[in-house]
Structure formats: C-alpha cells, structure tokens
Design an enzyme around this catalytic site. Structure first.
Site, short mmCIF file in Angstrom:
data_model
loop_
_atom_site.label_atom_id
_atom_site.label_comp_id
_atom_site.label_asym_id
_atom_site.label_seq_id
_atom_site.Cartn_x
_atom_site.Cartn_y
_atom_site.Cartn_z
CB SER A 78 54.68 55.94 44.47
OG SER A 78 55.47 55.66 45.61
CG HIS A 124 53.13 58.12 40.02
ND1 HIS A 124 52.14 58.37 40.92
CD2 HIS A 124 53.58 56.86 40.30
CE1 HIS A 124 51.99 57.32 41.71
NE2 HIS A 124 52.84 56.40 41.35
CD GLU A 176 49.62 61.54 40.65
OE1 GLU A 176 50.28 60.56 41.03
OE2 GLU A 176 48.78 62.11 41.37
CG ASN A 190 50.41 56.50 45.97
OD1 ASN A 190 49.67 55.52 46.04
ND2 ASN A 190 51.49 56.54 45.21
N1 3HC Z 1 49.96 42.81 30.69
C1 3HC Z 1 49.02 42.24 29.91
N2 3HC Z 1 47.91 41.66 30.38
C2 3HC Z 1 47.74 41.65 31.73
C3 3HC Z 1 48.67 42.24 32.61
C4 3HC Z 1 49.82 42.83 32.04
N3 3HC Z 1 50.78 43.39 32.79
N4 3HC Z 1 48.22 42.08 33.88
C5 3HC Z 1 47.05 41.44 33.81
N5 3HC Z 1 46.75 41.17 32.51
C6 3HC Z 1 45.62 40.47 31.99
C7 3HC Z 1 45.37 39.19 32.75
O1 3HC Z 1 46.23 38.19 32.31
C8 3HC Z 1 43.93 38.89 32.44
O2 3HC Z 1 43.82 38.20 31.22
P1 3HC Z 1 42.65 37.09 31.05
O3 3HC Z 1 41.36 37.86 31.10
O4 3HC Z 1 42.92 36.50 29.71
O5 3HC Z 1 42.82 36.13 32.18
C9 3HC Z 1 43.33 40.29 32.26
O6 3HC Z 1 44.42 41.23 32.18
C10 3HC Z 1 42.46 40.66 33.42
O7 3HC Z 1 43.15 40.38 34.59
P2 3HC Z 1 42.55 39.59 35.79
O8 3HC Z 1 41.55 38.59 35.31
O9 3HC Z 1 43.69 39.13 36.63
O10 3HC Z 1 41.79 40.62 36.68
P3 3HC Z 1 41.06 41.98 36.42
O11 3HC Z 1 40.00 41.87 35.41
O12 3HC Z 1 40.74 42.42 37.79
O13 3HC Z 1 42.12 43.00 35.80
C11 3HC Z 1 43.60 44.64 36.66
C12 3HC Z 1 43.38 43.19 36.34
C13 3HC Z 1 43.67 45.47 35.38
C14 3HC Z 1 44.95 44.69 37.36
C15 3HC Z 1 42.43 45.20 37.54
O14 3HC Z 1 42.19 44.33 38.60
C16 3HC Z 1 42.70 46.55 38.09
O15 3HC Z 1 42.57 47.56 37.41
N6 3HC Z 1 43.08 46.59 39.39
C17 3HC Z 1 43.43 47.85 40.06
C18 3HC Z 1 44.86 48.17 39.74
C19 3HC Z 1 45.29 49.44 40.38
O16 3HC Z 1 44.59 50.10 41.13
N7 3HC Z 1 46.54 49.82 40.07
C20 3HC Z 1 47.13 51.00 40.65
C21 3HC Z 1 47.94 50.59 41.81
S1 3HC Z 1 48.63 52.00 42.60
C22 3HC Z 1 50.02 52.29 41.74
O17 3HC Z 1 50.44 51.60 40.85
C23 3HC Z 1 50.75 53.52 42.15
C24 3HC Z 1 51.93 53.22 42.99
O18 3HC Z 1 52.55 54.44 43.24
C25 3HC Z 1 51.62 52.55 44.31
#
Ligand code: 3HC
Length: 289
Positions: A122, A144, A156, A194
């Site tokens: 990351s 990434h 990325e 990041n």
């Molecule tokens: N596979 C399949 N489905 C999934 C899943 C997965 N891995 N994770 C979540 N879902 C599903 C949930 O079960 C849910 O289904 P439902 O509607 O039937 O209940 C649906 O997706 C929506 O999830 P939630 O209701 O929990 O919540 P959201 O609508 O908020 O969506 C999210 C979830 C897509 C994670 C959204 O909140 C999001 O985009 N959050 C930001 C994530 C982000 O910024 N990620 C980057 C992090 S930084 C990174 O990774 C880099 C590293 O280097 C640090």
C-alpha cells in the site's frame, strides 16, 4: 498488449490476497494461493463463500459462475508448492523485510523473467522491493488493490525505477481483464491513494483528539456533506488502525516530512489493542464474527 496469464499465484490468504484470488478466479484465471499461517486458508475459503454468495444473491454473477470460480482456486501452505504460475502477486504483511525475503525466493523459484512479480504493497517503495529480484528487478511492479477487492474498481499500478515498460503494460492489461480500472502512479511513498487518503484519516483523529467533534459527528459530516460511503474514522477501523499508523510512518519517512506523523490518539488506540474491525474495537465497536 496481452497479459499472457493463465495461472496467477497469490501470496497471502488475508483480506487482500483472498480478494485478489477471488476476482482473478471470477475473471477465469486459475489461481494458487499460498499461506502458511494456521487457519488462514480455511478462513479465506469462508470469506470467498460469503462474498460470492452475496454477489449471486444480488444477481451480479450466476451460481454456476460462483461455483466455477471456487473450483479455479487452489491453496498451498508451502511456498515451494506454488510452482507453475505465470504471474505472482504478493499480498503479505506490510513489512519490507518479509516482502523482500519472499520476492527474493520467488525470483529464485521462477528464473524465467517473463513471470511478473507484482506487489500489493500500500505504500512501500517498489524500487526498494524490486532490488530483492536482483538482475530481474525489471519484472517487479506495484499492483495495488483496494478493500473490499470484489467491490472496489481501482488497481493502482506503480512502476519502480527498474520496472520495464512491457511489464507495466501487461499489468494494466491484467487488471483490466480482472474487471478493474488500472490507473498509474509513480513510486513515491504512499503513491497517490494513500498519500491523499491517509493524511485525511489522520486529520480526523486530530479533530477527535482536539474535541472538535465526536467520532459519530466527524463521520456523519464527511458522509452527509461530502458523500463519502464511510466516514474517515469508520474507514480507519475497516483498514485497520495499525495499518494506518504504519502507512503514516512510511509517508513521514519516505517523504521526509513531519507533517505526515501519525496522530498521538491513533497511536494510542493501537497500543491499547484497538485495531478496528479485526479486533472487535477501534474507534467504534464491532460484534465478534
Ligand atoms: N463481497 C461481496 N459483497 C460485499 C463485500 C464483499 N467483499 N463487502 C460488502 N459487500 C456487500 C454487503 O454485504 C452489502 O450487501 P447488502 O446490501 O445485501 O447488505 C453491500 O455490499 C453493501 O455493503 P454495506 O451495506 O455494508 O455498506 P456500503 O453500502 O457502505 O458498501 C462498501 C460497502 C463498498 C465497503 C462502501 O462502504 C465503500 O465503498 N466504503 C469505502 C471503502 C474504501 O474506501 N476502501 C478503500 C480502503 S483503502 C485501501 O484498501 C488501500 C489500502 O492500501 C489501505
């Protein structure tokens, strides 16, 4: 340019490695996942079943396609059994020494330079990680992915100083074939994602520490006012507070600037074992899964 990959090797069956394996298998690749940590393979299989089940439930893929994807993923618990791959992505712990050690072993296992060694780091320097591949450093590239991998659109792509142009093009092609959108960034600490995301998360901790607002309000303001899917504090828990501290340290050191120092409150929570979702409590509390 074609990526020329039939079998993808993935190092690490955690959140990221497991997600990468799943999307690769959904895209029709054969996948071999290596993890030597007891219990991690079983846990990863459970995560795949749950995620694929959700995607079927939502009509994103058919049940047959989900079953076929599961059938394309094999697991090994010894690195030497990861033979026969034509591309490997490492997604192990964010530790330079561990990553370099594994990349060095992979370079020796796969003398053919056509086998790309990608790292899902990351924020660690790709140029430094690539030195582990010695004379074949040109085949090491940053690839990434973002969590949760099955839902996040971006990959990325980060070339190190040594990475060959052909490897970069193949990485873009492979990410596209995996259903993702690849975007390129250069090799500076934190790349783009990041470097921009983490200082914002860190600032949210400062705002909380200074009493500007309570966590619920900080997150609510960013969700409702800026359309973030998750507030910065909720997202920090999701990523892991220890990972956030680690990335801030990499930024501070790599960019040589104290403005990237991790917030004292963020560090304190980590010392107390409040790591976020994975420990059941970070900024917020989570039911034990
Ligand atoms: N596979 C399949 N489905 C999934 C899943 C997965 N891995 N994770 C979540 N879902 C599903 C949930 O079960 C849910 O289904 P439902 O509607 O039937 O209940 C649906 O997706 C929506 O999830 P939630 O209701 O929990 O919540 P959201 O609508 O908020 O969506 C999210 C979830 C897509 C994670 C959204 O909140 C999001 O985009 N959050 C930001 C994530 C982000 O910024 N990620 C980057 C992090 S930084 C990174 O990774 C880099 C590293 O280097 C640090």
């Amino acid at each position: 340019m074609s990526h020329n990959v039939k079998t993808l090797g993935v190092l690490g069956a955690g959140q990221m490695g497991g997600g990468i394996a799943q999307v690769a298998a959904m895209a029709g690749l054969s996948v071999k996942v290596f993890d030597s940590f007891p219990g991690s393979i079983e846990r990863c299989k459970g995560v795949h079943a749950k995620s694929l089940g959700k995607l079927v439930e939502k009509g994103k893929i058919s049940k047959d396609a989900a079953d076929a994807a599961v059938g394309r993923i094999g697991f090994v618990d010894k690195l030497e059994n990861l033979a026969g791959c034509d591309w490997v992505v490492e997604a192990v712990v964010e530790d330079v020494k561990v990553k370099k050690d594994l990349l060095g072993k992979l370079a020796a296992m796969y003398p053919d330079e056509g086998v790309v060694l990608a790292t899902n780091t990351s924020s660690i320097s790709i140029t430094e990680l690539a030195t582990a591949a010695g004379k074949t450093a040109g085949r090491v590239v940053g690839m990434h992915f973002f969590n949760p991998v099955p839902l996040m659109q971006l990959v990325e792509v980060i070339p190190g100083l040594q990475t060959s142009a052909g490897v970069v093009e193949r990485t873009m092609a492979l990410a596209t074939a995996m259903g993702k959108t690849p975007l390129r960034a250069n090799d500076r600490a934190g790349f783009i994602s990041n470097r921009v995301l983490m200082p914002m998360i860190n600032e949210a901790f400062y705002a909380w520490m200074e009493g500007v607002a309570e966590p619920e309000a900080i997150d609510g303001i960013m969700k409702l006012g800026c359309n973030f899917p998750m507030g910065p504090l909720r997202l920090a828990d999701f990523i892991g507070l220890d990972t956030c501290v680690h990335i801030m340290n990499v930024l501070a050191e790599g960019l040589n600037n104290d403005r990237y120092r991790a917030c004292p409150l963020l560090k304190q929570l980590v010392i107390a074992g409040r790591l976020g979702d994975k420990s059941g409590r970070g900024v917020f509390e989570y039911p034990v899964k």
